[in-house]
Design a protein around this motif. Structure first.
Motif, mmCIF file in Angstrom:
data_model
loop_
_atom_site.group_PDB
_atom_site.id
_atom_site.type_symbol
_atom_site.label_atom_id
_atom_site.label_comp_id
_atom_site.label_asym_id
_atom_site.label_seq_id
_atom_site.Cartn_x
_atom_site.Cartn_y
_atom_site.Cartn_z
ATOM 1 N N PRO A 124 0.697 -1.258 0.172
ATOM 2 C CA PRO A 124 0.048 -0.320 0.141
ATOM 3 C C PRO A 124 1.107 1.030 0.490
ATOM 4 C CG PRO A 124 -0.964 -1.368 1.912
ATOM 5 C CD PRO A 124 0.602 -1.959 0.630
ATOM 6 N N PHE A 125 2.254 0.947 0.145
ATOM 7 C CA PHE A 125 2.537 2.430 0.934
ATOM 8 C C PHE A 125 3.818 2.688 -1.388
ATOM 9 C CE2 PHE A 125 5.600 -1.432 2.573
ATOM 10 C CZ PHE A 125 6.646 -0.776 1.543
ATOM 11 N N SER A 126 4.062 1.490 -1.577
ATOM 12 C CA SER A 126 4.454 1.985 -2.526
ATOM 13 C C SER A 126 3.522 2.916 -3.367
ATOM 14 C CB SER A 126 4.347 0.639 -3.916
ATOM 15 O OG SER A 126 5.039 -0.166 -2.726
ATOM 16 N N GLN A 127 4.482 3.583 -4.553
ATOM 17 C CA GLN A 127 3.362 5.045 -5.306
ATOM 18 C C GLN A 127 4.325 5.495 -6.857
ATOM 19 O OE1 GLN A 127 4.416 8.697 -2.923
ATOM 20 N NE2 GLN A 127 4.644 7.988 -0.943
ATOM 21 N N LEU A 128 3.370 6.067 -7.049
ATOM 22 C CA LEU A 128 3.239 5.586 -8.768
ATOM 23 C C LEU A 128 4.169 7.170 -9.208
ATOM 24 C CD1 LEU A 128 2.919 4.420 -11.743
ATOM 25 C CD2 LEU A 128 0.918 4.553 -11.795
ATOM 26 N N GLU A 129 5.058 7.552 -10.030
ATOM 27 C CA GLU A 129 5.245 9.099 -10.659
ATOM 28 C C GLU A 129 5.147 8.530 -11.608
ATOM 29 O OE1 GLU A 129 8.002 11.132 -8.470
ATOM 30 O OE2 GLU A 129 7.645 10.428 -6.272
ATOM 31 N N ILE A 130 5.117 9.489 -12.489
ATOM 32 C CA ILE A 130 5.492 9.367 -13.874
ATOM 33 C C ILE A 130 6.307 10.287 -14.190
ATOM 34 C CG2 ILE A 130 4.702 10.033 -16.967
ATOM 35 C CD1 ILE A 130 2.658 7.866 -15.093
ATOM 36 N N VAL A 131 7.716 9.940 -14.843
ATOM 37 C CA VAL A 131 8.586 11.033 -15.061
ATOM 38 C C VAL A 131 9.019 10.724 -16.413
ATOM 39 C CG1 VAL A 131 11.344 10.339 -14.294
ATOM 40 C CG2 VAL A 131 9.817 9.275 -12.546
ATOM 41 N N PRO A 132 9.064 11.987 -17.187
ATOM 42 C CA PRO A 132 9.507 12.410 -18.156
ATOM 43 C C PRO A 132 10.813 11.684 -19.125
ATOM 44 C CG PRO A 132 8.116 14.240 -17.065
ATOM 45 C CD PRO A 132 8.408 13.542 -16.051
ATOM 46 N N GLU A 133 11.622 11.724 -18.327
ATOM 47 C CA GLU A 133 13.078 11.213 -18.292
ATOM 48 C C GLU A 133 13.105 9.918 -18.923
ATOM 49 O OE1 GLU A 133 13.316 15.162 -16.257
ATOM 50 O OE2 GLU A 133 12.293 13.112 -15.946
ATOM 51 N N LEU A 134 12.192 8.937 -18.530
ATOM 52 C CA LEU A 134 12.033 8.224 -18.842
ATOM 53 C C LEU A 134 11.863 7.601 -20.282
ATOM 54 C CD1 LEU A 134 11.231 6.297 -15.170
ATOM 55 C CD2 LEU A 134 13.073 6.707 -16.476
ATOM 56 N N VAL A 135 11.372 8.178 -21.216
ATOM 57 C CA VAL A 135 11.199 7.884 -22.696
ATOM 58 C C VAL A 135 12.204 7.467 -23.574
ATOM 59 C CG1 VAL A 135 9.168 10.256 -22.765
ATOM 60 C CG2 VAL A 135 11.659 9.996 -23.249
ATOM 61 N N PRO A 136 11.850 7.088 -24.057
ATOM 62 C CA PRO A 136 12.479 5.905 -24.963
ATOM 63 C C PRO A 136 13.769 6.636 -25.534
ATOM 64 C CG PRO A 136 10.508 5.338 -26.026
ATOM 65 C CD PRO A 136 10.403 6.937 -25.491
ATOM 66 N N GLY A 138 15.465 8.670 -24.161
ATOM 67 C CA GLY A 138 15.919 9.122 -23.087
ATOM 68 C C GLY A 138 17.139 9.431 -22.488
ATOM 69 N N ASP A 139 17.963 10.004 -21.628
ATOM 70 C CA ASP A 139 19.443 10.204 -21.494
ATOM 71 C C ASP A 139 19.703 8.928 -20.519
ATOM 72 O OD1 ASP A 139 22.151 11.083 -20.286
ATOM 73 O OD2 ASP A 139 22.486 12.370 -21.958
ATOM 74 N N ALA A 140 20.430 8.125 -20.154
ATOM 75 C CA ALA A 140 20.849 7.388 -19.513
ATOM 76 C C ALA A 140 21.620 8.272 -18.227
ATOM 77 C CB ALA A 140 21.502 5.919 -19.305
ATOM 78 N N SER A 141 22.683 9.085 -18.598
ATOM 79 C CA SER A 141 23.411 9.219 -17.724
ATOM 80 C C SER A 141 23.235 11.156 -17.121
ATOM 81 C CB SER A 141 24.484 10.306 -18.338
ATOM 82 O OG SER A 141 25.506 10.445 -17.429
ATOM 83 N N LEU A 142 21.909 11.304 -17.538
ATOM 84 C CA LEU A 142 21.729 12.378 -17.079
ATOM 85 C C LEU A 142 20.591 11.904 -15.505
ATOM 86 C CD1 LEU A 142 20.889 14.921 -19.536
ATOM 87 C CD2 LEU A 142 22.280 14.892 -17.932
ATOM 88 N N PRO A 166 15.656 1.966 -26.587
ATOM 89 C CA PRO A 166 16.686 1.369 -25.532
ATOM 90 C C PRO A 166 17.029 2.145 -24.299
ATOM 91 C CG PRO A 166 17.192 3.235 -27.604
ATOM 92 C CD PRO A 166 15.947 2.813 -27.100
ATOM 93 N N LEU A 167 16.639 3.005 -24.062
ATOM 94 C CA LEU A 167 17.110 3.258 -22.379
ATOM 95 C C LEU A 167 16.840 2.240 -21.303
ATOM 96 C CD1 LEU A 167 17.924 5.879 -21.654
ATOM 97 C CD2 LEU A 167 15.001 5.913 -20.742
ATOM 98 N N VAL A 168 15.806 1.036 -21.840
ATOM 99 C CA VAL A 168 16.549 0.503 -20.654
ATOM 100 C C VAL A 168 17.637 -0.152 -20.526
ATOM 101 C CG1 VAL A 168 13.928 -0.012 -19.919
ATOM 102 C CG2 VAL A 168 15.626 -1.088 -22.002
ATOM 103 N N SER A 169 18.199 -0.710 -21.654
ATOM 104 C CA SER A 169 19.127 -1.203 -21.973
ATOM 105 C C SER A 169 21.024 -0.207 -21.664
ATOM 106 C CB SER A 169 19.692 -1.480 -23.468
ATOM 107 O OG SER A 169 19.190 -2.879 -23.997
ATOM 108 N N PHE A 170 20.077 0.710 -21.729
ATOM 109 C CA PHE A 170 21.687 1.631 -21.486
ATOM 110 C C PHE A 170 21.288 2.337 -20.262
ATOM 111 C CE2 PHE A 170 20.753 3.454 -25.731
ATOM 112 C CZ PHE A 170 22.399 2.862 -26.899
ATOM 113 N N LEU A 171 20.367 2.091 -19.521
ATOM 114 C CA LEU A 171 19.895 2.070 -18.444
ATOM 115 C C LEU A 171 21.038 1.060 -17.293
ATOM 116 C CD1 LEU A 171 16.518 3.839 -17.385
ATOM 117 C CD2 LEU A 171 18.118 4.550 -16.850
#
Length: 216
Positions: A124-136, A138-142, A166-171
């Protein structure tokens, strides 16, 4: 005489021991991949038992299977198969790891749907957030810099990231080691022990296909 054994050696010995103790028919070669996977997951879920002090506190996930490419890529929804795969991964994560504090997702529809299904199996304490930086694109380093800043006040936070190729790979590479950028299937997870001051270690990866093999 005392012989020092590294964590890497301990993990190798433990993996061998667990595998040799597995119950399988040696002449049925088709079962061998599942045995090795089972041994590896048993080891990484119980690292202290083998002298390996790692903790999964960061999971990187690719969204589930989505509708075919269209002009409005950001509005593509999960398919029925995509929803099923994500639900299976959500159940596995719930059963094998402690609850996550945050589930962060890109603003795209398919990632939001994936994140909501994953969140449904969290605490119940887990929270969902939308993070614009996670688009396809996105810059993994930033994003890593953003991540470190966000958890600086809560260093023990556990975070599930839902994003795209490909962002998940770079993350994975950004949070672990240079050159370690695996290709993700849809709904695949990468489980990482990450500490901002020490870097990260990729402990395991699991796709819906591998999960089905383990359940066979």
């Amino acid at each position: 005489m005392v012989i020092a054994i590294s964590n890497k050696q301990r993990m190798s010995y433990a993996l061998l021991a667990v595998t040799l103790g597995a119950n399988f028919h040696y002449h049925s070669a088709q079962f061998l991949p599942g045995v090795w996977l089972s041994a590896y997951y048993q080891l990484t879920r119980n690292p202290e038992q083998y002298g390996v002090n790692y903790m999964v506190n960061l999971v990187i996930m690719r969204h589930g299977e989505a509708e075919p490419m269209s002009a409005q890529d950001s509005q593509r929804q999960l398919t029925a198969r995509g929803q099923h795969d994500v639900n299976q991964m959500a159940l596995w994560l719930q059963q094998h790891y402690a609850a996550f504090d945050w589930v962060w997702a890109s603003p795209y529809l398919r990632t939001r749907q994936t994140a909501e299904l994953m969140l449904a199996k969290q605490a119940p304490f887990s929270q969902l957030e939308i993070v614009p930086e996670l688009v396809p694109d996105g810059d993994a380093s930033l994003f890593k810099s953003y991540f470190d800043a966000r958890i600086s006040d809560k260093p023990d936070a556990r975070v599930l990231l839902v994003s795209h190729m490909p962002l998940v790979s770079f993350l994975v590479e950004a949070f672990t080691l240079p050159g370690q950028a695996p290709v993700f299937n849809t709904a695949q997870l990468a489980c990482i022990d990450y500490r901002p001051t020490q870097g990260g270690r990729l402990l395991e990866r699991l796709s819906p296909q591998e999960l089905a093999l383990l359940s066979f």
